[in-house]
Motif scaffolding. Structure first.
Motif, PDB file in Angstrom:
ATOM      1  N   LEU A  75     -18.116  16.630   0.701  1.00 52.80           N
ATOM      2  CA  LEU A  75     -18.576  16.176  -0.611  1.00 52.80           C
ATOM      3  C   LEU A  75     -19.790  16.977  -1.063  1.00 52.80           C
ATOM      4  CD1 LEU A  75     -18.161  12.310  -0.288  1.00 52.80           C
ATOM      5  CD2 LEU A  75     -16.845  13.865  -1.749  1.00 52.80           C
ATOM      6  N   ALA A  76     -20.659  17.329  -0.135  1.00 47.93           N
ATOM      7  CA  ALA A  76     -21.827  18.144  -0.484  1.00 47.93           C
ATOM      8  C   ALA A  76     -21.394  19.534  -0.959  1.00 47.93           C
ATOM      9  CB  ALA A  76     -22.767  18.250   0.716  1.00 47.93           C
ATOM     10  N   ALA A  77     -20.374  20.104  -0.304  1.00 46.93           N
ATOM     11  CA  ALA A  77     -19.865  21.410  -0.728  1.00 46.93           C
ATOM     12  C   ALA A  77     -19.244  21.315  -2.119  1.00 46.93           C
ATOM     13  CB  ALA A  77     -18.835  21.925   0.278  1.00 46.93           C
ATOM     14  N   LEU A  78     -18.539  20.219  -2.381  1.00 50.33           N
ATOM     15  CA  LEU A  78     -17.954  20.013  -3.704  1.00 50.33           C
ATOM     16  C   LEU A  78     -19.049  19.925  -4.763  1.00 50.33           C
ATOM     17  CD1 LEU A  78     -15.404  19.459  -5.418  1.00 50.33           C
ATOM     18  CD2 LEU A  78     -15.676  17.030  -4.860  1.00 50.33           C
ATOM     19  N   ALA A  79     -20.114  19.188  -4.468  1.00 49.28           N
ATOM     20  CA  ALA A  79     -21.224  19.070  -5.413  1.00 49.28           C
ATOM     21  C   ALA A  79     -21.895  20.417  -5.643  1.00 49.28           C
ATOM     22  CB  ALA A  79     -22.241  18.048  -4.895  1.00 49.28           C
ATOM     23  N   ARG A  80     -22.013  21.212  -4.577  1.00 50.07           N
ATOM     24  CA  ARG A  80     -22.639  22.526  -4.729  1.00 50.07           C
ATOM     25  C   ARG A  80     -21.782  23.437  -5.601  1.00 50.07           C
ATOM     26  NH1 ARG A  80     -23.615  27.336  -0.486  1.00 50.07           N
ATOM     27  NH2 ARG A  80     -25.163  28.476  -1.710  1.00 50.07           N
ATOM     28  N   ALA A  81     -20.464  23.418  -5.390  1.00 50.38           N
ATOM     29  CA  ALA A  81     -19.568  24.238  -6.202  1.00 50.38           C
ATOM     30  C   ALA A  81     -19.596  23.793  -7.658  1.00 50.38           C
ATOM     31  CB  ALA A  81     -18.148  24.166  -5.646  1.00 50.38           C
ATOM     32  N   ALA A  82     -19.626  22.479  -7.882  1.00 48.67           N
ATOM     33  CA  ALA A  82     -19.676  21.963  -9.249  1.00 48.67           C
ATOM     34  C   ALA A  82     -20.959  22.382  -9.945  1.00 48.67           C
ATOM     35  CB  ALA A  82     -19.550  20.439  -9.224  1.00 48.67           C
ATOM     36  N   ALA A  83     -22.070  22.309  -9.236  1.00 44.00           N
ATOM     37  CA  ALA A  83     -23.349  22.722  -9.820  1.00 44.00           C
ATOM     38  C   ALA A  83     -23.344  24.205 -10.151  1.00 44.00           C
ATOM     39  CB  ALA A  83     -24.484  22.388  -8.855  1.00 44.00           C
ATOM     40  N   ALA A  84     -22.745  25.013  -9.282  1.00 35.29           N
ATOM     41  CA  ALA A  84     -22.661  26.456  -9.549  1.00 35.29           C
ATOM     42  C   ALA A  84     -21.812  26.724 -10.779  1.00 35.29           C
ATOM     43  CB  ALA A  84     -22.081  27.178  -8.330  1.00 35.29           C
ATOM     44  N   ALA A  85     -20.686  26.004 -10.900  1.00 37.76           N
ATOM     45  CA  ALA A  85     -19.835  26.170 -12.073  1.00 37.76           C
ATOM     46  C   ALA A  85     -20.575  25.791 -13.350  1.00 37.76           C
ATOM     47  CB  ALA A  85     -18.569  25.335 -11.920  1.00 37.76           C
ATOM     48  N   GLU A  86     -21.352  24.719 -13.264  1.00 37.85           N
ATOM     49  CA  GLU A  86     -22.093  24.269 -14.446  1.00 37.85           C
ATOM     50  C   GLU A  86     -23.155  25.293 -14.842  1.00 37.85           C
ATOM     51  OE1 GLU A  86     -23.140  19.863 -16.001  1.00 37.85           O
ATOM     52  OE2 GLU A  86     -23.902  20.380 -14.004  1.00 37.85           O
ATOM     53  N   ARG A  87     -23.820  25.878 -13.852  1.00 42.38           N
ATOM     54  CA  ARG A  87     -24.796  26.932 -14.155  1.00 42.38           C
ATOM     55  C   ARG A  87     -24.135  28.112 -14.854  1.00 42.38           C
ATOM     56  NH1 ARG A  87     -26.460  26.028  -8.829  1.00 42.38           N
ATOM     57  NH2 ARG A  87     -25.528  28.007  -8.150  1.00 42.38           N
ATOM     58  N   ALA A  88     -22.856  28.361 -14.500  1.00 42.15           N
ATOM     59  CA  ALA A  88     -22.136  29.486 -15.088  1.00 42.15           C
ATOM     60  C   ALA A  88     -21.554  29.147 -16.458  1.00 42.15           C
ATOM     61  CB  ALA A  88     -21.030  29.942 -14.146  1.00 42.15           C
ATOM     62  N   GLY A  89     -21.802  27.936 -16.931  1.00 46.78           N
ATOM     63  CA  GLY A  89     -21.366  27.576 -18.272  1.00 46.78           C
ATOM     64  C   GLY A  89     -20.201  26.625 -18.350  1.00 46.78           C
ATOM     65  N   ALA A  90     -19.610  26.258 -17.220  1.00 46.95           N
ATOM     66  CA  ALA A  90     -18.482  25.327 -17.240  1.00 46.95           C
ATOM     67  C   ALA A  90     -18.949  23.936 -17.642  1.00 46.95           C
ATOM     68  CB  ALA A  90     -17.822  25.279 -15.864  1.00 46.95           C
ATOM     69  N   THR A  91     -18.064  23.182 -18.248  1.00 43.60           N
ATOM     70  CA  THR A  91     -18.329  21.772 -18.520  1.00 43.60           C
ATOM     71  C   THR A  91     -17.587  20.930 -17.495  1.00 43.60           C
ATOM     72  OG1 THR A  91     -16.495  21.701 -20.105  1.00 43.60           O
ATOM     73  CG2 THR A  91     -18.692  22.156 -20.982  1.00 43.60           C
ATOM     74  N   LEU A  92     -18.246  19.898 -17.007  1.00 38.09           N
ATOM     75  CA  LEU A  92     -17.710  19.095 -15.912  1.00 38.09           C
ATOM     76  C   LEU A  92     -17.555  17.642 -16.335  1.00 38.09           C
ATOM     77  CD1 LEU A  92     -18.730  21.642 -14.369  1.00 38.09           C
ATOM     78  CD2 LEU A  92     -19.452  20.134 -12.547  1.00 38.09           C
ATOM     79  N   ARG A  93     -16.551  16.994 -15.748  1.00 35.79           N
ATOM     80  CA  ARG A  93     -16.407  15.547 -15.889  1.00 35.79           C
ATOM     81  C   ARG A  93     -15.682  15.010 -14.671  1.00 35.79           C
ATOM     82  NH1 ARG A  93     -11.727  13.269 -19.667  1.00 35.79           N
ATOM     83  NH2 ARG A  93     -12.096  11.623 -18.147  1.00 35.79           N
ATOM     84  N   ASP A  94     -16.012  13.802 -14.274  1.00 34.75           N
ATOM     85  CA  ASP A  94     -15.289  13.140 -13.191  1.00 34.75           C
ATOM     86  C   ASP A  94     -13.924  12.708 -13.712  1.00 34.75           C
ATOM     87  OD1 ASP A  94     -17.315  13.399 -11.316  1.00 34.75           O
ATOM     88  OD2 ASP A  94     -18.301  11.561 -11.989  1.00 34.75           O
ATOM     89  N   LEU A  95     -12.926  12.840 -12.850  1.00 33.30           N
ATOM     90  CA  LEU A  95     -11.553  12.565 -13.268  1.00 33.30           C
ATOM     91  C   LEU A  95     -10.874  11.709 -12.209  1.00 33.30           C
ATOM     92  CD1 LEU A  95      -9.399  13.265 -15.435  1.00 33.30           C
ATOM     93  CD2 LEU A  95      -8.794  15.255 -14.048  1.00 33.30           C
ATOM     94  N   ALA A  96     -10.414  10.540 -12.603  1.00 32.45           N
ATOM     95  CA  ALA A  96      -9.671   9.660 -11.694  1.00 32.45           C
ATOM     96  C   ALA A  96      -8.179   9.812 -11.973  1.00 32.45           C
ATOM     97  CB  ALA A  96     -10.096   8.211 -11.894  1.00 32.45           C
ATOM     98  N   LEU A  97      -7.400   9.988 -10.939  1.00 36.07           N
ATOM     99  CA  LEU A  97      -5.959  10.143 -11.109  1.00 36.07           C
ATOM    100  C   LEU A  97      -5.304   8.769 -11.233  1.00 36.07           C
ATOM    101  CD1 LEU A  97      -5.258  12.919  -8.445  1.00 36.07           C
ATOM    102  CD2 LEU A  97      -5.428  13.203 -10.921  1.00 36.07           C
ATOM    103  N   PRO A  98      -4.391   8.594 -12.170  1.00 38.87           N
ATOM    104  CA  PRO A  98      -3.709   7.301 -12.329  1.00 38.87           C
ATOM    105  C   PRO A  98      -2.880   6.915 -11.103  1.00 38.87           C
ATOM    106  CG  PRO A  98      -3.394   8.711 -14.258  1.00 38.87           C
ATOM    107  CD  PRO A  98      -3.996   9.567 -13.188  1.00 38.87           C
ATOM    108  N   ALA A  99      -2.477   5.665 -11.058  1.00 39.67           N
ATOM    109  CA  ALA A  99      -1.759   5.102  -9.897  1.00 39.67           C
ATOM    110  C   ALA A  99      -0.515   5.873  -9.487  1.00 39.67           C
ATOM    111  CB  ALA A  99      -1.401   3.637 -10.186  1.00 39.67           C
TER     112      ALA A  99
END
Length: 414
Positions: A241-265
């Motif tokens: 989970l820490a690696a995922l957060a680090r990758a997400a933060a790097a993507a955001e620094r590079a200009g990506a927009t992020l959102r949490d996404l829950a998959l339906p049932a």
């Protein structure tokens, strides 16, 4: 690690010949193979093409993929010494591009769960993953710039993450599976391993004759990324989970927009159906081996095939319908959420200790079942030197977007 693009650039400028590039690989194999054990055999006198877009690029071929010049033993004594008459089409394509299928890489028997003796180059006391253990380990050890693997559950993405290399599971059937020992015809997917995202994208573009998959030199634009953690299965380890957060933060620094996404049932239901589809088809695909060489099958595989005898055809058909419904629904998930790609962990955590297990594929199976492109890239390492990866997932057929987003994260992390 050996970079395919670096080797090709040196060949193009005359600083290295194709034969010289293969020679560098041979030196690396001599230095690292005794400790890693990633290779089944190496061609002692391969033909090295003088030209072609992949001239001088030595390739490792997972030992369930047919090669005319090298045995294909499928990780099993049942097929010891077996020599196919022809290359699998994916190997034949590499030869036409000038590449050198130099070595067969280790596989778990018939690409199931019984481990190989291959060791993780990052920490030899830990598994390299499976079933494409040898391909991932050989690239990670710097012995090969490109290697082929296959994925039915998580057999490209997980070992790539465990060994700290880039792994690509393309859209279903983008690379042909003809000439590949079948385990599940609805799931088996040929993929590849390389040192970096750009190396993998270049190889995949050439292998599929789709130049658009090769990454542009200019910034393709900031992607919209949905972060998924699959709340319908056991949670990943804190390090993952820490690696995922680090990758997400790097993507955001590079200009990506992020959102949490829950998959339906329906996606949890599809996830639960993967074993039914896989095991039912394996029971048929390996019917001859089960009937005639049952005692020669390794314990995990033999037990799985025995259990599969009890899967009734109606249950299999029902599982296929659930999977089909989820595939159709995934288009809506992308469309309604407004995301271009999904970002999630590549494995539950770092490579487990010991060689008795190949690890858990629970963060790969759903995406294999959906047939969508997945790209894993290394993000971090633990205190024990074990890599942690994340995977980027795109819509079916949108392999270029998955590769581009993975490259953006890779650059941002660098």
């Amino acid at each position: 690690m050996l970079s395919l693009l670096d080797l090709r650039a040196r060949i193009a400028t005359g600083r290295l010949t194709p034969a010289g590039a293969v020679g560098l690989v041979r030196e690396a194999i001599a230095a690292r193979e005794p400790e890693v054990g990633a290779l089944v055999c190496v061609d002692p006198a391969p033909h090295v093409a003088p030209d072609g877009p992949l001239a001088g690029i030595a390739v490792g071929v997972k030992d369930i993929i047919d090669t005319a010049d090298l045995p294909t033993a499928m990780g099993s004594a049942i097929y010891a010494g077996w020599r196919p008459r022809a290359d699998a089409p994916v190997v034949a394509r590499l030869r036409r591009l000038g590449a050198v299928p130099l070595a067969k890489t280790t596989t778990t028997p018939f690409a199931f769960m019984d481990p190989t003796a291959t060791r993780n180059p990052r920490n030899p006391g830990h598994t390299p993953g499976g079933s494409s253990a040898g391909s991932a380990a050989a690239v990670a050890a710097g012995m090969l710039p490109l290697a082929l693997g296959t994925q039915t559950g998580g057999s490209v993405i997980r070992p790539a993450a465990f060994c700290g290399v880039v792994g690509v599971k393309p859209s279903f059937r983008l690379l042909p599976t003809v000439g590949v020992k079948c385990f599940s015809w609805a799931l088996d997917t040929v993929g590849l391993f390389a040192a970096g995202v750009a190396d993998a994208a270049h190889a995949l573009a050439l292998m599929t004759d789709r130049p658009g998959l090769d990454l542009p030199a200019t910034d393709p634009g900031a992607p919209r990324i949905g972060i998924v953690t699959q709340d319908f299965c056991a949670a990943p380890a804190p390090e993952a989970l820490a690696a995922l957060a680090r990758a997400a933060a790097a993507a955001e620094r590079a200009g990506a927009t992020l959102r949490d996404l829950a998959l339906p049932a329906p996606f949890g239901e599809a996830f639960a159906c993967h074993p039914t589809i896989q095991d039912f088809e394996a029971h048929h695909a390996l019917a001859w081996e089960y009937a005639h060489h049952r005692e020669a099958l390794p314990p995990h595989l033999r037990a799985a095939l025995e259990r599969a005898q009890g899967i009734e055809t109606p249950a299999y058909d029902a599982a296929r319908r659930v999977a089909h419904h989820a595939r159709r629904g995934l288009k809506d998930v992308f469309g309604e959420s407004g995301v271009d790609v999904i970002l999630t962990v590549s494995a539950p955590g770092p490579a487990p200790a010991g060689l008795a297990s190949t690890g858990d594929s629970r963060f790969n199976r759903l995406w294999t079942l959906m047939g969508v492109p997945c790209v894993t890239l290394p993000v971090d390492v633990t205190a024990a030197g074990l890599p942690l990866g994340v995977q980027v997932i795109a819509r079916f057929g949108d392999d270029g977007r998955a590769l581009a987003a993975a490259r953006l994260i890779e650059r941002a992390l660098a």
